[in-house]
Design a protein around this motif. Sequence first.
Motif, PDB file in Angstrom:
ATOM      1  N   ARG A   1       0.862  -1.195   0.000  1.00  0.00           N
ATOM      2  CA  ARG A   1       0.000   0.000   0.000  1.00  0.00           C
ATOM      3  C   ARG A   1       0.888   1.231   0.000  1.00  0.00           C
ATOM      4  O   ARG A   1       1.604   1.507   0.969  1.00  0.00           O
ATOM      5  CB  ARG A   1      -0.942   0.003   1.200  1.00  0.00           C
ATOM      6  N   GLN A   2       0.858   1.984  -1.056  1.00  0.00           N
ATOM      7  CA  GLN A   2       1.655   3.203  -1.161  1.00  0.00           C
ATOM      8  C   GLN A   2       0.862   4.399  -0.661  1.00  0.00           C
ATOM      9  O   GLN A   2      -0.321   4.299  -0.326  1.00  0.00           O
ATOM     10  CB  GLN A   2       2.035   3.438  -2.619  1.00  0.00           C
ATOM     11  N   ILE A   3       1.521   5.548  -0.598  1.00  0.00           N
ATOM     12  CA  ILE A   3       0.848   6.826  -0.364  1.00  0.00           C
ATOM     13  C   ILE A   3       0.910   7.567  -1.694  1.00  0.00           C
ATOM     14  O   ILE A   3       1.935   8.165  -2.037  1.00  0.00           O
ATOM     15  CB  ILE A   3       1.528   7.656   0.736  1.00  0.00           C
ATOM     16  N   PRO A   4      -0.169   7.524  -2.491  1.00  0.00           N
ATOM     17  CA  PRO A   4      -0.129   8.151  -3.814  1.00  0.00           C
ATOM     18  C   PRO A   4      -0.416   9.640  -3.732  1.00  0.00           C
ATOM     19  O   PRO A   4      -0.686  10.195  -2.655  1.00  0.00           O
ATOM     20  CB  PRO A   4      -1.241   7.407  -4.568  1.00  0.00           C
ATOM     21  N   SER A   5      -0.343  10.300  -4.865  1.00  0.00           N
ATOM     22  CA  SER A   5      -0.687  11.711  -4.963  1.00  0.00           C
ATOM     23  C   SER A   5      -2.153  11.899  -4.562  1.00  0.00           C
ATOM     24  O   SER A   5      -2.989  11.043  -4.876  1.00  0.00           O
ATOM     25  CB  SER A   5      -0.476  12.163  -6.414  1.00  0.00           C
ATOM     26  N   PRO A   6      -2.500  12.942  -3.805  1.00  0.00           N
ATOM     27  CA  PRO A   6      -1.725  14.133  -3.484  1.00  0.00           C
ATOM     28  C   PRO A   6      -0.844  14.020  -2.247  1.00  0.00           C
ATOM     29  O   PRO A   6      -0.425  15.048  -1.702  1.00  0.00           O
ATOM     30  CB  PRO A   6      -2.806  15.179  -3.265  1.00  0.00           C
ATOM     31  N   GLY A   7      -0.547  12.821  -1.793  1.00  0.00           N
ATOM     32  CA  GLY A   7       0.449  12.658  -0.753  1.00  0.00           C
ATOM     33  C   GLY A   7      -0.077  12.789   0.662  1.00  0.00           C
ATOM     34  O   GLY A   7      -1.256  12.996   0.914  1.00  0.00           O
ATOM     35  N   TRP A   8       0.858  12.643   1.598  1.00  0.00           N
ATOM     36  CA  TRP A   8       0.516  12.613   3.017  1.00  0.00           C
ATOM     37  C   TRP A   8       0.319  14.012   3.598  1.00  0.00           C
ATOM     38  O   TRP A   8       0.859  14.996   3.109  1.00  0.00           O
ATOM     39  CB  TRP A   8       1.582  11.870   3.816  1.00  0.00           C
ATOM     40  N   THR A   9      -0.444  14.043   4.691  1.00  0.00           N
ATOM     41  CA  THR A   9      -0.530  15.212   5.570  1.00  0.00           C
ATOM     42  C   THR A   9      -0.404  14.703   6.993  1.00  0.00           C
ATOM     43  O   THR A   9      -1.136  13.802   7.400  1.00  0.00           O
ATOM     44  CB  THR A   9      -1.871  15.948   5.408  1.00  0.00           C
ATOM     45  N   VAL A  10       0.544  15.229   7.736  1.00  0.00           N
ATOM     46  CA  VAL A  10       0.761  14.826   9.131  1.00  0.00           C
ATOM     47  C   VAL A  10       0.296  15.961  10.040  1.00  0.00           C
ATOM     48  O   VAL A  10       0.633  17.130   9.813  1.00  0.00           O
ATOM     49  CB  VAL A  10       2.243  14.500   9.392  1.00  0.00           C
ATOM     50  N   GLY A  11      -0.480  15.608  11.061  1.00  0.00           N
ATOM     51  CA  GLY A  11      -0.957  16.609  12.011  1.00  0.00           C
ATOM     52  C   GLY A  11      -0.771  16.146  13.440  1.00  0.00           C
ATOM     53  O   GLY A  11      -0.603  14.954  13.708  1.00  0.00           O
ATOM     54  N   TRP A  12      -0.798  17.074  14.374  1.00  0.00           N
ATOM     55  CA  TRP A  12      -0.694  16.766  15.798  1.00  0.00           C
ATOM     56  C   TRP A  12      -1.179  17.965  16.593  1.00  0.00           C
ATOM     57  O   TRP A  12      -1.458  19.035  16.041  1.00  0.00           O
ATOM     58  CB  TRP A  12       0.762  16.424  16.177  1.00  0.00           C
TER      59      TRP A  12
ATOM     60  N   VAL B   1       4.341  11.724  -1.971  1.00  0.00           N
ATOM     61  CA  VAL B   1       4.174  10.379  -2.534  1.00  0.00           C
ATOM     62  C   VAL B   1       5.229   9.461  -1.920  1.00  0.00           C
ATOM     63  O   VAL B   1       6.423   9.778  -1.939  1.00  0.00           O
ATOM     64  CB  VAL B   1       4.300  10.405  -4.064  1.00  0.00           C
ATOM     65  N   VAL B   2       4.784   8.328  -1.382  1.00  0.00           N
ATOM     66  CA  VAL B   2       5.679   7.372  -0.735  1.00  0.00           C
ATOM     67  C   VAL B   2       5.371   5.978  -1.285  1.00  0.00           C
ATOM     68  O   VAL B   2       4.223   5.539  -1.285  1.00  0.00           O
ATOM     69  CB  VAL B   2       5.504   7.376   0.800  1.00  0.00           C
ATOM     70  N   SER B   3       6.387   5.290  -1.747  1.00  0.00           N
ATOM     71  CA  SER B   3       6.193   3.953  -2.315  1.00  0.00           C
ATOM     72  C   SER B   3       5.858   2.944  -1.227  1.00  0.00           C
ATOM     73  O   SER B   3       6.142   3.152  -0.042  1.00  0.00           O
ATOM     74  CB  SER B   3       7.462   3.488  -3.041  1.00  0.00           C
ATOM     75  N   ALA B   4       5.256   1.822  -1.634  1.00  0.00           N
ATOM     76  CA  ALA B   4       5.076   0.690  -0.737  1.00  0.00           C
ATOM     77  C   ALA B   4       6.431   0.064  -0.446  1.00  0.00           C
ATOM     78  O   ALA B   4       7.306   0.010  -1.315  1.00  0.00           O
ATOM     79  CB  ALA B   4       4.144  -0.335  -1.366  1.00  0.00           C
ATOM     80  N   PHE B   5       6.619  -0.426   0.766  1.00  0.00           N
ATOM     81  CA  PHE B   5       7.909  -0.969   1.167  1.00  0.00           C
ATOM     82  C   PHE B   5       8.284  -2.193   0.328  1.00  0.00           C
ATOM     83  O   PHE B   5       9.440  -2.377  -0.047  1.00  0.00           O
ATOM     84  CB  PHE B   5       7.881  -1.344   2.649  1.00  0.00           C
ATOM     85  N   GLY B   6       7.284  -3.015   0.004  1.00  0.00           N
ATOM     86  CA  GLY B   6       7.561  -4.195  -0.808  1.00  0.00           C
ATOM     87  C   GLY B   6       7.876  -3.861  -2.251  1.00  0.00           C
ATOM     88  O   GLY B   6       8.484  -4.666  -2.955  1.00  0.00           O
TER      89      GLY B   6
ATOM     90  N   TYR C   1      -3.855   1.384   8.740  1.00  0.00           N
ATOM     91  CA  TYR C   1      -4.868   1.696   7.724  1.00  0.00           C
ATOM     92  C   TYR C   1      -6.041   0.737   7.813  1.00  0.00           C
ATOM     93  O   TYR C   1      -5.868  -0.463   8.046  1.00  0.00           O
ATOM     94  CB  TYR C   1      -4.245   1.591   6.328  1.00  0.00           C
ATOM     95  N   SER C   2      -7.233   1.261   7.625  1.00  0.00           N
ATOM     96  CA  SER C   2      -8.442   0.448   7.556  1.00  0.00           C
ATOM     97  C   SER C   2      -9.227   0.837   6.307  1.00  0.00           C
ATOM     98  O   SER C   2      -9.627   1.995   6.156  1.00  0.00           O
ATOM     99  CB  SER C   2      -9.326   0.654   8.789  1.00  0.00           C
TER     100      SER C   2
ATOM    101  N   ASP D   1      -6.156  -1.782  -1.552  1.00  0.00           N
ATOM    102  CA  ASP D   1      -7.558  -1.979  -1.190  1.00  0.00           C
ATOM    103  C   ASP D   1      -8.093  -3.247  -1.831  1.00  0.00           C
ATOM    104  O   ASP D   1      -7.860  -3.499  -3.023  1.00  0.00           O
ATOM    105  CB  ASP D   1      -8.406  -0.780  -1.634  1.00  0.00           C
ATOM    106  N   GLU D   2      -8.822  -4.036  -1.055  1.00  0.00           N
ATOM    107  CA  GLU D   2      -9.375  -5.286  -1.561  1.00  0.00           C
ATOM    108  C   GLU D   2     -10.517  -5.011  -2.530  1.00  0.00           C
ATOM    109  O   GLU D   2     -11.390  -4.173  -2.261  1.00  0.00           O
ATOM    110  CB  GLU D   2      -9.867  -6.154  -0.399  1.00  0.00           C
ATOM    111  N   CYS D   3     -10.500  -5.692  -3.658  1.00  0.00           N
ATOM    112  CA  CYS D   3     -11.504  -5.482  -4.696  1.00  0.00           C
ATOM    113  C   CYS D   3     -12.689  -6.423  -4.509  1.00  0.00           C
ATOM    114  O   CYS D   3     -12.553  -7.527  -3.967  1.00  0.00           O
ATOM    115  CB  CYS D   3     -10.891  -5.713  -6.079  1.00  0.00           C
ATOM    116  N   GLN D   4     -13.846  -5.992  -5.001  1.00  0.00           N
ATOM    117  CA  GLN D   4     -15.057  -6.808  -4.968  1.00  0.00           C
ATOM    118  C   GLN D   4     -14.939  -7.933  -5.981  1.00  0.00           C
ATOM    119  O   GLN D   4     -14.720  -7.699  -7.167  1.00  0.00           O
ATOM    120  CB  GLN D   4     -16.267  -5.935  -5.292  1.00  0.00           C
ATOM    121  N   MET D   5     -15.078  -9.187  -5.509  1.00  0.00           N
ATOM    122  CA  MET D   5     -14.950 -10.362  -6.379  1.00  0.00           C
ATOM    123  C   MET D   5     -16.328 -10.833  -6.836  1.00  0.00           C
ATOM    124  O   MET D   5     -17.334 -10.627  -6.150  1.00  0.00           O
ATOM    125  CB  MET D   5     -14.254 -11.490  -5.627  1.00  0.00           C
TER     126      MET D   5
END
Length: 449
Positions: free
Chosen positions: A60-71, A131-136, A209-210, A407-411
Amino acid sequence: MELLPAHAVLALLLAATLSLAVAYDPLDPHGNITIKWDIISWTPDGYVAAVTINNFQAYRQIPSPGWTVGWTWAKREVIWSMVGAQATEQGDCSKFKSNLPHSCKRDPAVVDLLPGVPYNQQIANCCRGGVVSAFGQDPATAVSAFQVSVGQAGTTNKTVKVPKNFTFLGPGNGYTCGPAKVVPSTVFLSPDRRRKTQALMTWNVTCTYSQHLASRYPTCCVSFSSFYNDTIVPCARCACGCGVKSCVRSPRDSKRLVPAASSAHALGLRRGGNRESLAPVLQCTTHMCPVRVHWHVKLNYHDYWRAKVTVTNFNYAMNYTGWTLVAQHPNLDNITQVFSFDYKPVVSYGSINDTAMFYGMKFFNDQLMEAGPYGNVQSEVLMRKDASTFTFRQGWAFPRKIYFNGDECQMPPPDDYPYMPNSSPPSALASTAMIVGSAVAAFLVLLMA
């Protein structure tokens, strides 16, 4: 005290179990986003920290428009300056008469910088538009980082307070973050790897992630076909929901709703965090999914068999750059050749290797274009048969699960899978049995007359 009925207790236990497991992915049980803060120096009123975002999710990557970190700050901290990222709002800095902070917000939101910013605003692993790639897929680009100078924060390990209420927003907003935890200080190696330095203080935040939190409907669906049956099993009707007010019937109509350049960067979404503008502009289909994956059982050889996989984008508002496709099938442990995708096995249960991750070749098909004539990518997969398990009967040649971008697709329902010509689907077998039974009964009645 009155005891609850047994069924009520069971319902509560089930609800508790589901709430704990909602973010659990059985194919990637240890996948998460880890945000690490390392205080690397003290300042007159605070500290300078290096913040690293590691994507430990296998596919699972972080695609465009990318991450937002808050606190939320624990005290009255301010951000004096940042390198490699920026806060989306400055907030109320009216009490500062000169030398205004970068952000005075009690609950700042931070985004990555876009590629091409001046060199003095960059640090390692920054400035990719979030944008962050999936680790795998690519561990080297599965990390993002920035540096922040914090004021009014305390200048010792005892006076610094860890921020609270961390949030990590990616497309879909399906992430939930736990509390920050102080951990042993990070040890850094110098570029020549001959000298070690240690962070003054380190804390980690883990976000999971859920898919259920991200969307009430699937975001992709799967269809099937085979060489041994003319039937094409389509995606289920309204597989991704049919609540969209309107859809686009032709590329010409899409131009009314989407700017000419439809990538998230061109839409300018990075600066304001306007994720509502990412709402899909879908091509009209019966399934109403942004993405469809089609699995076609193509050829049968003596020792091998071949499947063709096609991914189609029905979203006029999105290019999927760096996409990933994960398939689960018992014969994927015997992949011999993948013709125009890159491939890696995903080992999820000990040594069981029934899951494969496919992704595009760099600069060739790693971008799944928006809906239209170029909005698809495809490849073929050649697999060696396992004589003890291989069969084309009962839908065995079709995958058990398909994931797109994590994300799991509908089969399709199992009863709808294409069946062999010399066999019948369960419903047909039942009908045949009833007809034969009726004929036999009628014949016996004639004999007894």
